[in-house]
Design a protein around this motif. Structure first.
Motif, mmCIF file in Angstrom:
data_model
loop_
_atom_site.group_PDB
_atom_site.id
_atom_site.type_symbol
_atom_site.label_atom_id
_atom_site.label_comp_id
_atom_site.label_asym_id
_atom_site.label_seq_id
_atom_site.Cartn_x
_atom_site.Cartn_y
_atom_site.Cartn_z
ATOM 1 N N UNK A 145 33.816 43.767 42.375
ATOM 2 C CA UNK A 145 32.551 44.112 41.729
ATOM 3 C C UNK A 145 31.416 43.269 42.279
ATOM 4 N N UNK A 146 31.719 42.051 42.684
ATOM 5 C CA UNK A 146 30.722 41.139 43.243
ATOM 6 C C UNK A 146 31.427 40.118 44.107
ATOM 7 N N UNK A 147 30.671 39.508 45.035
ATOM 8 C CA UNK A 147 31.189 38.387 45.801
ATOM 9 C C UNK A 147 30.044 37.459 46.181
ATOM 10 N N UNK A 148 30.322 36.489 47.032
ATOM 11 C CA UNK A 148 29.321 35.473 47.364
ATOM 12 C C UNK A 148 28.163 36.039 48.169
ATOM 13 N N UNK A 149 28.349 37.214 48.780
ATOM 14 C CA UNK A 149 27.310 37.816 49.604
ATOM 15 C C UNK A 149 26.501 38.882 48.884
ATOM 16 N N UNK A 150 27.134 39.599 47.984
ATOM 17 C CA UNK A 150 26.462 40.733 47.364
ATOM 18 C C UNK A 150 26.815 40.815 45.894
ATOM 19 N N UNK A 151 25.782 40.985 45.075
ATOM 20 C CA UNK A 151 25.964 41.049 43.624
ATOM 21 C C UNK A 151 24.920 42.013 43.064
ATOM 22 N N UNK A 152 25.060 43.290 43.415
ATOM 23 C CA UNK A 152 24.067 44.297 43.045
ATOM 24 C C UNK A 152 24.368 44.983 41.721
ATOM 25 N N UNK A 153 25.627 44.947 41.276
ATOM 26 C CA UNK A 153 25.996 45.606 40.025
ATOM 27 C C UNK A 153 25.729 44.618 38.891
ATOM 28 N N UNK A 154 24.538 44.679 38.355
ATOM 29 C CA UNK A 154 24.131 43.747 37.302
ATOM 30 C C UNK A 154 24.283 44.398 35.934
ATOM 31 N N UNK A 155 23.761 45.626 35.798
ATOM 32 C CA UNK A 155 23.925 46.360 34.542
ATOM 33 C C UNK A 155 25.360 46.865 34.417
ATOM 34 N N UNK A 156 25.875 46.797 33.208
ATOM 35 C CA UNK A 156 27.202 47.368 32.927
ATOM 36 C C UNK A 156 28.303 46.781 33.818
ATOM 37 N N UNK A 157 28.177 45.510 34.164
ATOM 38 C CA UNK A 157 29.153 44.917 35.080
ATOM 39 C C UNK A 157 30.557 44.903 34.497
ATOM 40 N N UNK A 158 30.678 44.685 33.195
ATOM 41 C CA UNK A 158 32.005 44.670 32.580
ATOM 42 C C UNK A 158 32.664 46.045 32.674
ATOM 43 N N UNK A 159 31.859 47.112 32.640
ATOM 44 C CA UNK A 159 32.417 48.444 32.821
ATOM 45 C C UNK A 159 32.961 48.618 34.239
ATOM 46 N N UNK A 160 32.275 48.015 35.194
ATOM 47 C CA UNK A 160 32.770 48.072 36.572
ATOM 48 C C UNK A 160 34.101 47.336 36.691
ATOM 49 N N UNK A 161 34.229 46.192 36.014
ATOM 50 C CA UNK A 161 35.517 45.492 36.030
ATOM 51 C C UNK A 161 36.594 46.305 35.317
ATOM 52 N N UNK A 162 36.210 47.008 34.247
ATOM 53 C CA UNK A 162 37.181 47.871 33.576
ATOM 54 C C UNK A 162 37.680 48.946 34.540
ATOM 55 N N UNK A 163 36.810 49.372 35.453
ATOM 56 C CA UNK A 163 37.214 50.365 36.450
ATOM 57 C C UNK A 163 38.223 49.772 37.432
ATOM 58 N N UNK A 164 37.886 48.679 38.109
ATOM 59 C CA UNK A 164 38.796 48.192 39.159
ATOM 60 C C UNK A 164 40.074 47.597 38.581
ATOM 61 N N UNK A 165 40.041 47.098 37.342
ATOM 62 C CA UNK A 165 41.232 46.463 36.774
ATOM 63 C C UNK A 165 42.164 47.467 36.097
#
Length: 460
Positions: free
Chosen positions: A322-342
């Motif tokens: 969802x994010x790393x040291x170079x790119x962190x563009x998913x700011x809104x609804x980030x927990x939903x993005x983690x729910x997706x990949x996990x």
């Protein structure tokens, strides 16, 4: 012989049907997906890489002063207990900017914070002994340790006359470790090769076709690859900027030790990512998935999740994030993005700051538990529209599977969906819904999800 084979087949079917009667095994085991090929473990007593979740154990500009290795060391026990199976460290060797460098301008591959060069003895993160202590603590807690490998370019060399470049170049490297000394003949252009796939930041570009460079990177007994694994104790590699050299370079580097490997091929084109993983014979970060999630959660249109992703092509070689040291563009609804990949296929990596600083650690731990204990088997999409996304993991290899319901709207949502369970009681393992419905004989059931939230359903 045919009679014996028939008996064995019938016994196997009997055993399978008996096993399926147990509550913890899903009803239709025929939907198991292929076992991921990238699950590897090369050191006794460690978790299998890919069986859990990777932790990116740093962020850009972590505190300088040589304290970071001890900070991470203090967290590995709790991370392991949470379900992490590997930690990814920043580049560990001395770089041009010495005590201030994040390590991506490598100078001496064998100086882990023990030689007084480039303005310091320690690296930004600490000393060699502190690094070794961290690796030992991680191993004692069953965690693999992944090294960030920067072999496209070097920095910090002295000036030398260079007839191949037609000017003086900073290509004379005489590190205090006295290992992998380099000159103009080891960089592009040289007497044999003008260039390779790409340069980075104007730094001297290593010439990987030169036998001397290959010897020091992976062929010698004390090569970078073998020293990092056999002497320092690393269990895998994350290859930085693999666009800068041909896939066979990373392939040979990794194959020389047989450990896990993942490449940073920064490109959202899934065809390109699939090509690279096939050629390099290792995993890659799933930038296809990342950009589709960015469009879905930042653009408030979950239809984007129907797009192509590396994990949909070959989940065993996709490291999702969802994010790393170079790119962190998913700011809104980030927990939903983690729910997706996990909850989906692929090997998920979580970002240090998301876990430790910015998101709910209890919710992240819950999703890690769900990934490690429920999220097995192939994926079936059940519903996708602008605001709602529902998918089913079909179960396998001891995991019941699940149904994940992501709701990006501002109100509660409900839908009838088909599960893999007939006449079984299910529950939401996130605690966001207190429903405990029973699936119908046809395996249909109504589930719900809260506004700007998610639920994950499986057998109770």
């Amino acid at each position: 012989m045919k009679t014996f084979k028939l008996v064995y087949f019938l016994l196997a079917i009997t055993f399978l049907l008996a096993s399926c009667g147990k509550d913890e095994i899903l009803d239709n085991v025929e939907q198991e997906s292929e076992k991921p090929e990238e699950l590897v473990s090369t050191r006794a007593g460690l978790k299998t890489i890919g069986s859990g979740v990777m932790m990116q154990a740093f962020y850009w500009d972590v505190p300088a002063g040589g304290t970071w290795w001890n900070v991470v060391k203090g967290k590995v026990s709790s991370w392991s207990n949470a379900g992490i199976d590997a930690i990814w460290l920043p580049p560990v060797s001395k770089a041009q900017n010495g005590p201030f460098s994040m390590g991506y301008d490598p100078f001496d591959y064998y100086d882990f914070g023990e030689y007084n060069q480039m303005g310091s003895t320690e690296t930004r993160f600490g000393s060699r002994s502190e690094l070794e202590s961290l690796i030992s603590r991680a191993h004692n807690n069953g965690l693999n340790v992944i090294a960030d490998i920067v072999i496209n370019h070097n920095s910090g060399g002295d000036l030398e006359s260079n007839e191949f470049a037609g000017k003086d170049t900073y290509t004379l490297f005489n590190p205090m470790s006295n290992k992998f000394n380099r000159t103009k003949y080891d960089f592009h252009p040289n007497e044999a090769y003008n260039s390779d796939s790409g340069i980075f930041g104007g730094f001297p570009d290593l010439s990987h076709n030169k036998s001397y460079v290959q010897d020091w990177l992976w062929k010698r007994n004390n090569s970078v690859a073998k020293y990092y694994k056999n002497t320092m104790g690393f269990d895998g590699y994350r290859f930085d900027y693999v666009k800068g050299f041909a896939p066979w370079v990373a392939k040979e580097f990794r194959r020389s030790t047989g450990v896990f490997g993942v490449g940073e091929y920064w490109d959202g084109n899934v065809n390109t990512l699939k090509w690279w993983t096939d050629q390099a014979q290792m995993s890659a970060f799933d930038f296809g998935c990342y950009y589709k999630m960015r469009d879905a959660f930042m653009g408030n249109n979950l239809n984007a999740l129907s797009g192509d992703m590396l994990w949909k092509r070959n989940a065993s070689r996709a490291v999702t994030f969802v994010a790393n040291h170079d790119t962190d563009e998913i700011i809104n609804n980030k927990l939903l993005a983690y729910a997706y990949i996990l909850t989906h296929e692929g090997y998920p990596a979580i970002f240090y700051r998301d876990y430790e600083d910015w998101l709910s650690k209890s919710k992240m731990n819950n999703l890690i538990w769900i990934h490690n204990n429920l999220a097995g088997g192939s994926t079936t999409n059940l519903w996708t529209d602008n605001d709602e996304y529902i998918a089913r993991r079909n179960g396998g290899y001891g995991k019941n599977g699940l149904v994940v319901y992501i709701n990006n709207s501002n109100s509660w949502k409900e839908r009838w969906i088909q599960t893999n369970w007939s006449s079984r009681r299910i529950k939401d393992y996130t605690g966001n819904s207190n429903w405990e419905p029973v699936t119908q004989g046809g395996r249909w059931v109504k589930i719900q999800a809260p506004p700007k939230g998610y639920t994950v359903w499986s057998l109770k």
